[in-house]
Write a protein that holds these residues in place. Sequence first.
Motif, PDB file in Angstrom:
ATOM      1  N   LEU A  26      42.320  46.362  33.964  1.00  0.00           N
ATOM      2  CA  LEU A  26      41.868  45.509  34.825  1.00  0.00           C
ATOM      3  C   LEU A  26      41.436  44.055  34.217  1.00  0.00           C
ATOM      4  O   LEU A  26      41.654  43.001  34.794  1.00  0.00           O
ATOM      5  CB  LEU A  26      40.526  46.158  35.590  1.00  0.00           C
ATOM      6  CG  LEU A  26      40.045  45.288  36.814  1.00  0.00           C
ATOM      7  CD1 LEU A  26      41.368  44.999  37.702  1.00  0.00           C
ATOM      8  CD2 LEU A  26      38.751  45.848  37.248  1.00  0.00           C
ATOM      9  N   PRO A  37      36.547  38.834  39.138  1.00  0.00           N
ATOM     10  CA  PRO A  37      36.659  39.975  40.001  1.00  0.00           C
ATOM     11  C   PRO A  37      36.640  39.927  41.426  1.00  0.00           C
ATOM     12  O   PRO A  37      37.284  40.322  42.322  1.00  0.00           O
ATOM     13  CB  PRO A  37      35.731  41.053  39.242  1.00  0.00           C
ATOM     14  CG  PRO A  37      35.571  40.376  37.860  1.00  0.00           C
ATOM     15  CD  PRO A  37      35.597  38.786  38.064  1.00  0.00           C
ATOM     16  N   ILE A  41      39.049  41.229  45.044  1.00  0.00           N
ATOM     17  CA  ILE A  41      38.682  42.187  46.092  1.00  0.00           C
ATOM     18  C   ILE A  41      39.133  41.758  47.596  1.00  0.00           C
ATOM     19  O   ILE A  41      39.096  40.674  48.089  1.00  0.00           O
ATOM     20  CB  ILE A  41      36.975  42.199  46.073  1.00  0.00           C
ATOM     21  CG1 ILE A  41      36.630  42.808  44.828  1.00  0.00           C
ATOM     22  CG2 ILE A  41      36.589  43.167  47.162  1.00  0.00           C
ATOM     23  CD1 ILE A  41      35.181  42.716  44.496  1.00  0.00           C
ATOM     24  N   THR A  65      33.790  44.508  38.026  1.00  0.00           N
ATOM     25  CA  THR A  65      34.902  45.323  37.299  1.00  0.00           C
ATOM     26  C   THR A  65      34.687  46.608  37.660  1.00  0.00           C
ATOM     27  O   THR A  65      35.551  47.643  37.913  1.00  0.00           O
ATOM     28  CB  THR A  65      34.831  44.701  35.845  1.00  0.00           C
ATOM     29  OG1 THR A  65      35.132  43.398  35.763  1.00  0.00           O
ATOM     30  CG2 THR A  65      35.925  45.599  34.824  1.00  0.00           C
ATOM     31  N   LEU A  68      35.588  47.690  41.249  1.00  0.00           N
ATOM     32  CA  LEU A  68      37.008  47.778  41.399  1.00  0.00           C
ATOM     33  C   LEU A  68      37.984  49.078  40.665  1.00  0.00           C
ATOM     34  O   LEU A  68      38.616  49.538  41.197  1.00  0.00           O
ATOM     35  CB  LEU A  68      37.829  46.646  40.744  1.00  0.00           C
ATOM     36  CG  LEU A  68      37.397  45.456  41.482  1.00  0.00           C
ATOM     37  CD1 LEU A  68      37.886  44.117  40.708  1.00  0.00           C
ATOM     38  CD2 LEU A  68      38.154  45.119  42.755  1.00  0.00           C
ATOM     39  N   ILE A  75      41.274  46.670  45.881  1.00  0.00           N
ATOM     40  CA  ILE A  75      42.069  45.784  45.022  1.00  0.00           C
ATOM     41  C   ILE A  75      42.977  44.989  45.992  1.00  0.00           C
ATOM     42  O   ILE A  75      43.745  45.626  46.479  1.00  0.00           O
ATOM     43  CB  ILE A  75      42.533  46.285  43.736  1.00  0.00           C
ATOM     44  CG1 ILE A  75      41.590  46.996  42.883  1.00  0.00           C
ATOM     45  CG2 ILE A  75      43.574  45.328  42.892  1.00  0.00           C
ATOM     46  CD1 ILE A  75      41.834  47.387  41.878  1.00  0.00           C
TER      47      ILE A  75
END
Length: 99
Positions: A26, A37, A41, A65, A68, A75
Amino acid sequence: MKILENEQKEFTIIEYLKVGLDKNELRNILSILDIEPIKLIRQNDKTFKELNLSKTQLSDTDLLTKILIENPKIIQRPIIINNKKGVIGRPPEKIFEIL
């Protein structure tokens, strides 16, 4: 993927909804996309809304993070990476930026 097929480009599909992503994968994606991040989203996603995160939590990179990784459904997709360049493929024409 039709764009990649039409351009006769080889590609690999990473089925992160099925197999997930680890922290390093990621972070690598975020680095290639050059985004935080929060930008990865899907903020209108029901799962994300149910998390009901505070503004403080939304600015916590490590927390996002982790979220996710635990909730890959939120994502943005598709993510297209070509060598060390990448884009979120929405709209699909963005793919041309990295071909």
